[in-house]
Write a protein that holds these residues in place. Structure first.
Motif, PDB file in Angstrom:
ATOM      1  N   GLN A 100       0.823  -1.216   0.000  1.00 37.31           N
ATOM      2  CA  GLN A 100       0.000   0.000   0.000  1.00 37.31           C
ATOM      3  C   GLN A 100       0.858   1.268   0.000  1.00 37.31           C
ATOM      4  O   GLN A 100       0.428   2.312  -0.471  1.00 37.31           O
ATOM      5  CB  GLN A 100      -0.932   0.012   1.215  1.00 37.31           C
ATOM      6  CG  GLN A 100      -1.976  -1.073   1.214  1.00 37.31           C
ATOM      7  CD  GLN A 100      -3.052  -0.869   0.157  1.00 37.31           C
ATOM      8  OE1 GLN A 100      -3.174   0.192  -0.431  1.00 37.31           O
ATOM      9  NE2 GLN A 100      -3.828  -1.909  -0.081  1.00 37.31           N
ATOM     10  N   LYS A 127       2.325   9.560  -1.748  1.00 34.86           N
ATOM     11  CA  LYS A 127       1.530   8.619  -2.541  1.00 34.86           C
ATOM     12  C   LYS A 127       1.837   8.827  -4.020  1.00 34.86           C
ATOM     13  O   LYS A 127       1.997   9.958  -4.481  1.00 34.86           O
ATOM     14  CB  LYS A 127       0.037   8.820  -2.290  1.00 34.86           C
ATOM     15  CG  LYS A 127      -0.357   8.516  -0.861  1.00 34.86           C
ATOM     16  CD  LYS A 127      -1.828   8.780  -0.645  1.00 34.86           C
ATOM     17  CE  LYS A 127      -2.202   8.494   0.801  1.00 34.86           C
ATOM     18  NZ  LYS A 127      -3.619   8.755   1.049  1.00 34.86           N
ATOM     19  N   TYR A 162       0.812   8.808  -7.889  1.00 33.77           N
ATOM     20  CA  TYR A 162      -0.333   9.017  -8.779  1.00 33.77           C
ATOM     21  C   TYR A 162       0.174   8.967 -10.212  1.00 33.77           C
ATOM     22  O   TYR A 162       1.251   9.479 -10.510  1.00 33.77           O
ATOM     23  CB  TYR A 162      -0.972  10.384  -8.541  1.00 33.77           C
ATOM     24  CG  TYR A 162      -1.555  10.559  -7.166  1.00 33.77           C
ATOM     25  CD1 TYR A 162      -2.890  10.260  -6.906  1.00 33.77           C
ATOM     26  CD2 TYR A 162      -0.773  11.030  -6.119  1.00 33.77           C
ATOM     27  CE1 TYR A 162      -3.422  10.422  -5.632  1.00 33.77           C
ATOM     28  CE2 TYR A 162      -1.298  11.193  -4.847  1.00 33.77           C
ATOM     29  CZ  TYR A 162      -2.622  10.885  -4.613  1.00 33.77           C
ATOM     30  OH  TYR A 162      -3.140  11.040  -3.355  1.00 33.77           O
ATOM     31  N   ASP A 172     -10.644  10.399  -4.487  1.00 35.82           N
ATOM     32  CA  ASP A 172     -10.817   9.561  -3.291  1.00 35.82           C
ATOM     33  C   ASP A 172     -12.299   9.261  -3.055  1.00 35.82           C
ATOM     34  O   ASP A 172     -12.655   8.144  -2.678  1.00 35.82           O
ATOM     35  CB  ASP A 172     -10.224  10.243  -2.061  1.00 35.82           C
ATOM     36  CG  ASP A 172      -8.704  10.227  -2.024  1.00 35.82           C
ATOM     37  OD1 ASP A 172      -8.070   9.536  -2.861  1.00 35.82           O
ATOM     38  OD2 ASP A 172      -8.143  10.934  -1.161  1.00 35.82           O
ATOM     39  N   GLN A 208      -2.003   5.104  -6.496  1.00 35.59           N
ATOM     40  CA  GLN A 208      -3.376   5.321  -6.075  1.00 35.59           C
ATOM     41  C   GLN A 208      -4.326   4.937  -7.203  1.00 35.59           C
ATOM     42  O   GLN A 208      -3.979   4.988  -8.375  1.00 35.59           O
ATOM     43  CB  GLN A 208      -3.578   6.784  -5.678  1.00 35.59           C
ATOM     44  CG  GLN A 208      -2.700   7.232  -4.527  1.00 35.59           C
ATOM     45  CD  GLN A 208      -2.927   6.375  -3.292  1.00 35.59           C
ATOM     46  OE1 GLN A 208      -3.982   6.414  -2.670  1.00 35.59           O
ATOM     47  NE2 GLN A 208      -1.929   5.586  -2.939  1.00 35.59           N
TER      48      GLN A 208
END
Length: 157
Positions: free
Chosen positions: A90, A123, A125, A148, A95
């Motif tokens: 994770q 994160k 992307y 999200d 994402q």
């Protein structure tokens, strides 16, 4: 009143179908949680998800360092990167399963391209192309918030 040629009338259904396919996003019919392309099982097109964080650039993974996770095959440039991913996928996986972040914000799935990426708040992307990425970069926090919110519904489609 404008009259349409026979050729235009015959081409109209094709044009309408193409426009609908583009709006739906090429991957819309594919319910996979990770974008792998139509004829592949490789996540991120075979690029090493960990390398984006460690090297700050896309690096192709190799078959010798593969792992299966979340319905896809992930490749890594080194055993060390593979081990880091296996310890916490994770933290490294893109994402929205590697689908385009901007399209996800707009409410649909489209392919993510590993060459158009950005790490934001730790994160990863990816976006469809450079034009889409520039649009996304105009309001990253807003697009991330919308994506999200949309992702659970899109994933369920």
């Amino acid at each position: 009143m404008t009259t349409l040629s026979r050729r235009t009338l015959l081409a109209l259904p094709l044009a309408i179908g193409a426009a609908a396919a583009l709006r739906a996003g090429p991957a819309q019919a594919d319910a996979d949680p990770v974008y792998t392309g139509r004829f592949s099982s490789l996540a991120l097109g075979g690029y090493d998800a960990v390398a984006y964080f460690r090297e700050g650039r896309p690096v192709e993974g190799v078959r010798a360092h593969e792992v299966e996770w979340n319905g896809a095959t992930w490749r890594f440039a080194s055993a060390d990167n593979r081990a880091a991913f296996e310890a916490d996928p994770q933290a490294y996986a893109p994402q929205y399963g590697g689908y385009c972040a901007w399209a996800t914000a707009e409410g649909y799935r489209a392919p993510g391209n590993p060459d158009y990426w950005r790490i934001v708040d730790g994160k990863l992307y990816v976006n469809f192309d450079g034009n889409v990425q520039r649009r996304w970069e105009a309001d990253i926090p807003g697009f991330v918030a919308r994506a999200d919110a949309n992702w659970p519904r899109i994933l369920a489609d």
